[in-house]
Design a protein around this motif. Sequence first.
Motif, PDB file in Angstrom:
ATOM      1  N   THR A 129       1.033  -1.568   0.040  1.00  0.00           N
ATOM      2  CA  THR A 129      -0.122   0.052   0.001  1.00  0.00           C
ATOM      3  C   THR A 129       0.997   1.409  -0.032  1.00  0.00           C
ATOM      4  O   THR A 129       1.967   1.064   0.669  1.00  0.00           O
ATOM      5  N   GLN A 134       2.117   6.947   4.148  1.00  0.00           N
ATOM      6  CA  GLN A 134       2.510   5.686   4.533  1.00  0.00           C
ATOM      7  C   GLN A 134       2.772   5.135   3.598  1.00  0.00           C
ATOM      8  O   GLN A 134       2.316   4.963   2.315  1.00  0.00           O
ATOM      9  N   VAL A 136       3.320   0.760   2.744  1.00  0.00           N
ATOM     10  CA  VAL A 136       3.785  -0.589   3.797  1.00  0.00           C
ATOM     11  C   VAL A 136       4.254  -1.846   2.670  1.00  0.00           C
ATOM     12  O   VAL A 136       4.014  -1.893   1.434  1.00  0.00           O
ATOM     13  N   THR A 168       5.180  -0.323   7.967  1.00  0.00           N
ATOM     14  CA  THR A 168       4.779   0.040   7.271  1.00  0.00           C
ATOM     15  C   THR A 168       5.288   1.849   7.985  1.00  0.00           C
ATOM     16  O   THR A 168       6.141   2.417   9.064  1.00  0.00           O
ATOM     17  N   ASP A 169       5.920   2.420   6.961  1.00  0.00           N
ATOM     18  CA  ASP A 169       6.557   3.435   6.864  1.00  0.00           C
ATOM     19  C   ASP A 169       5.764   4.680   7.240  1.00  0.00           C
ATOM     20  O   ASP A 169       5.115   4.657   5.860  1.00  0.00           O
ATOM     21  N   ASN A 170       4.940   5.044   8.284  1.00  0.00           N
ATOM     22  CA  ASN A 170       4.786   6.348   8.357  1.00  0.00           C
ATOM     23  C   ASN A 170       5.520   8.067   7.670  1.00  0.00           C
ATOM     24  O   ASN A 170       4.573   9.115   8.782  1.00  0.00           O
TER      25      ASN A 170
END
Length: 186
Positions: A129, A134, A136, A168-170
């Motif tokens: 995603t 973000q 993912v 998950t990279d926020n």
Amino acid sequence: KRFKSLLSIILVAVALLSSLVLADTSPPKLLTIQFTVTSNSSIITWQTDEAGTTAVFYGKTIEVQLTRFFPDFITSHAVNLEFLDFSTTYFFKVSSCDNSNNCNTSQLMNFTTLSVPPPAKIEGLVNITTTRKQIVINWTASDDPYFKGNKVYRNDINIANVTSNIFTDNNVAPSSVFNYQVSAFN
């Protein structure tokens, strides 16, 4: 009658000689003691010149307080020592006893287990995603028995260590391009 007496004397003499000749007082000779080593096991092998039991005394100190024993009388001996610690020196002696209980024990020897093997390569890294805030990603989970976790890199900088196979990279900026890599560690 004289023949029977002579025959009796001969039979007694043969019986006495047989008991003297058959007495086994020599222990088995220990021949060709070898070992192979992995990161957490060792197989110790040796030969004996006569059938004997199989024993390995081993441990992390010269006191060799652990024992693997097999009572079968054989001439080709092999003992698998499992669940050993990585990168560790172990001391051991081998021993065999024949059926007359004559025993022979080797001198103290040692081996060092190998270090932990490098982790398996991460495969199947995909972007699940992407939104404005973000990204993912996930990958194929490791089946490496020594697996401890994964390092996640963004643009060649380690940004996280995770034990799962999803991240998950926020902390992403809109309209930016990111390059992700993942590596396993033990």
